[in-house]
Design a protein around this motif. Structure first.
Motif, short mmCIF file in Angstrom:
data_model
loop_
_atom_site.label_atom_id
_atom_site.label_comp_id
_atom_site.label_asym_id
_atom_site.label_seq_id
_atom_site.Cartn_x
_atom_site.Cartn_y
_atom_site.Cartn_z
N LEU A 127 0.09 3.73 -10.22
CA LEU A 127 -0.79 2.87 -9.46
C LEU A 127 -0.35 1.43 -9.69
CD1 LEU A 127 -4.23 4.54 -10.29
CD2 LEU A 127 -2.75 4.95 -8.32
N LEU A 128 -0.01 0.75 -8.62
CA LEU A 128 0.53 -0.60 -8.75
C LEU A 128 -0.54 -1.60 -9.15
CD1 LEU A 128 2.82 -0.67 -5.58
CD2 LEU A 128 3.46 -0.12 -7.94
N ALA A 129 -0.11 -2.68 -9.76
CA ALA A 129 -1.03 -3.77 -10.10
C ALA A 129 -1.68 -4.29 -8.83
CB ALA A 129 -0.28 -4.88 -10.82
N GLY A 130 -2.99 -4.50 -8.88
CA GLY A 130 -3.72 -4.99 -7.72
C GLY A 130 -4.14 -3.92 -6.74
N SER A 131 -3.96 -2.66 -7.10
CA SER A 131 -4.33 -1.56 -6.20
C SER A 131 -5.80 -1.19 -6.38
CB SER A 131 -3.44 -0.34 -6.45
OG SER A 131 -3.56 0.11 -7.79
N LEU A 132 -6.34 -0.52 -5.37
CA LEU A 132 -7.72 -0.03 -5.38
C LEU A 132 -7.68 1.44 -5.03
CD1 LEU A 132 -10.81 -0.22 -5.38
CD2 LEU A 132 -10.68 -1.22 -3.09
N THR A 133 -8.05 2.30 -5.97
CA THR A 133 -7.89 3.74 -5.82
C THR A 133 -9.18 4.47 -6.15
OG1 THR A 133 -5.58 3.52 -6.53
CG2 THR A 133 -6.52 5.75 -6.52
N ALA A 134 -9.57 5.42 -5.30
CA ALA A 134 -10.70 6.29 -5.59
C ALA A 134 -10.21 7.56 -6.26
CB ALA A 134 -11.44 6.64 -4.30
N VAL A 135 -11.06 8.16 -7.08
CA VAL A 135 -10.80 9.47 -7.67
C VAL A 135 -11.93 10.38 -7.22
CG1 VAL A 135 -10.47 10.80 -9.78
CG2 VAL A 135 -9.66 8.43 -9.66
N ILE A 136 -11.58 11.47 -6.52
CA ILE A 136 -12.58 12.38 -5.99
C ILE A 136 -12.24 13.80 -6.41
CG2 ILE A 136 -13.02 10.85 -4.02
CD1 ILE A 136 -11.47 12.83 -2.25
N GLY A 137 -13.20 14.70 -6.19
CA GLY A 137 -13.00 16.11 -6.53
C GLY A 137 -14.33 16.75 -6.87
N ALA A 138 -14.32 18.07 -6.99
CA ALA A 138 -15.54 18.82 -7.26
C ALA A 138 -16.07 18.50 -8.66
CB ALA A 138 -15.25 20.32 -7.15
N GLY A 184 -6.91 -9.68 -7.18
CA GLY A 184 -5.71 -9.11 -7.79
C GLY A 184 -5.96 -8.13 -8.90
N ARG A 185 -7.23 -7.75 -9.12
CA ARG A 185 -7.51 -6.77 -10.16
C ARG A 185 -7.10 -5.37 -9.71
NH1 ARG A 185 -13.36 -8.21 -12.96
NH2 ARG A 185 -12.74 -10.20 -13.85
N THR A 186 -6.78 -4.53 -10.67
CA THR A 186 -6.47 -3.13 -10.42
C THR A 186 -7.74 -2.32 -10.68
OG1 THR A 186 -4.20 -3.50 -11.19
CG2 THR A 186 -4.95 -1.21 -11.03
N LEU A 187 -8.18 -1.54 -9.68
CA LEU A 187 -9.42 -0.80 -9.81
C LEU A 187 -9.19 0.69 -9.56
CD1 LEU A 187 -10.24 -3.67 -8.03
CD2 LEU A 187 -12.45 -2.84 -8.79
N VAL A 188 -9.79 1.51 -10.43
CA VAL A 188 -9.82 2.95 -10.25
C VAL A 188 -11.29 3.36 -10.28
CG1 VAL A 188 -9.03 5.19 -11.07
CG2 VAL A 188 -7.60 3.16 -11.43
N VAL A 189 -11.76 4.02 -9.20
CA VAL A 189 -13.18 4.24 -9.00
C VAL A 189 -13.46 5.72 -8.76
CG1 VAL A 189 -15.21 3.59 -7.64
CG2 VAL A 189 -13.31 1.96 -7.91
#
Length: 223
Positions: free
Chosen positions: A24-35, A176-181
Motif C-alpha cells: 500500500l503506497l504512502a498516501g493511499s486510502l484502502t478499505a478492508v472488507i470480508g465476512a 497525504g496520510r495513509t489510511l487502512v479502514v
C-alpha cells in the motif's frame, strides 16, 4: 508505505488465509472488507505491531515524527476507567512537543469539529456509543501520525457522525496520510474509498472498490 510479504495471521497453526503479498503506497486510502471472523481486525493489529504474524513480514515505513495510530473497536475499551471525554481526546497529544496554549486551542477546535462541545467532563461510562466513537476519532485528529489504522470507525455513529467521519477521512487522505479502514458498510466503501482488500479464506483480493463490490472479475494478489 505498508508492505506485507508472505503474511499469514490468525490463531496458532491456524492461518486465516493463504500467504498475502501486498503493498500500500504512502498516501493511499484502502478499505478492508470480508465476512465476520475472516481476520480483518486481526490484520490491522498485525500491521500495528499489536499481534505477531504466524509467518511472513510486515514493514511500515513512516517518518520519524508521528509514527502510526490505531483506532480499536469500542468493546476493547474499559468504559469504567475514571477519565473524562476531554482527557480521553487529549491523549492524542502523546508525543507532541506543543506548548500548553497551543494544545488548549487545538483541543477546543477538535471537540467542536466532532460535535462534542458540552460533553468535555462527562465520564466514559456516561457516553453513548456514538459520543464515545466521536471522542476516539477526535483523538486521532490530534495525533500527527502519517499512518492511520481504523477498525470499524463508523460503528455506533448516527447520520451526523457518519458525515463527520467521512469528511475527516477525506481531509486526512488529502493531507497525504495513509489510511487502512475496516468497514462493513459496502455502499460507503464504494462511495468513499478508492481501493479495497477483500479477505477470504480461499485467498485475498485487492483492487478498486467499484470492481470488488460489484460482481466483476477480480484480480488475485499473490494468495
Amino acid at each position: 508505505m505498508i508492505r506485507l510479504q508472505s503474511l499469514r495471521w490468525g490463531a496458532a497453526r491456524q492461518p486465516l488465509t493463504p500467504p498475502l503479498d501486498l503493498e500500500l503506497l504512502a498516501g493511499s486510502l484502502t478499505a478492508v472488507i470480508g465476512a465476520n471472523g475472516c481476520g480483518k481486525s486481526s490484520l490491522l493489529k498485525v500491521i500495528a505491531g499489536l499481534q505477531k504474524p504466524l509467518a511472513g513480514s510486515v514493514r511500515v515505513k513512516v517518518p520519524v515524527k508521528g509514527g502510526l495510530s490505531f483506532l480499536p473497536q469500542q468493546q476493547q475499551l474499559d468504559r469504567q476507567f475514571p477519565i473524562s471525554l476531554q482527557d480521553l481526546v487529549a491523549t492524542g497529544f502523546w508525543g507532541c512537543g506543543q506548548s500548553p496554549e497551543v494544545r488548549r486551542q487545538r483541543l477546543a477546535a477538535v471537540l467542536e469539529d466532532w460535535n462534542l462541545n458540552g460533553l468535555e467532563q462527562r465520564p466514559l461510562m456516561a457516553l453513548s456509543g456514538g459520543e464515545l466513537q466521536r471522542a476516539l476519532l477526535a483523538r486521532l485528529s490530534l495525533a500527527e501520525a502519517p499512518v492511520l489504522l481504523l477498525d470499524e470507525p463508523h460503528a455506533a455513529l448516527d447520520e451526523l457522525g457518519q458525515s463527520l467521519l467521512w469528511n475527516h477521512l477525506h481531509a486526512w487522505h488529502a493531507a497525504g496520510r495513509t489510511l487502512v479502514v475496516v468497514c462493513h458498510d459496502l455502499a460507503a466503501v464504494r462511495q468513499h474509498i478508492p481501493d479495497t482488500l477483500l479477505i477470504k479464506s480461499s485467498g485475498c483480493v485487492f483492487g478498486s472498490s467499484s470492481e470488488l463490490i460489484h460482481p466483476q472479475p477480480h484480480v488475485q494478489v499473490a494468495c
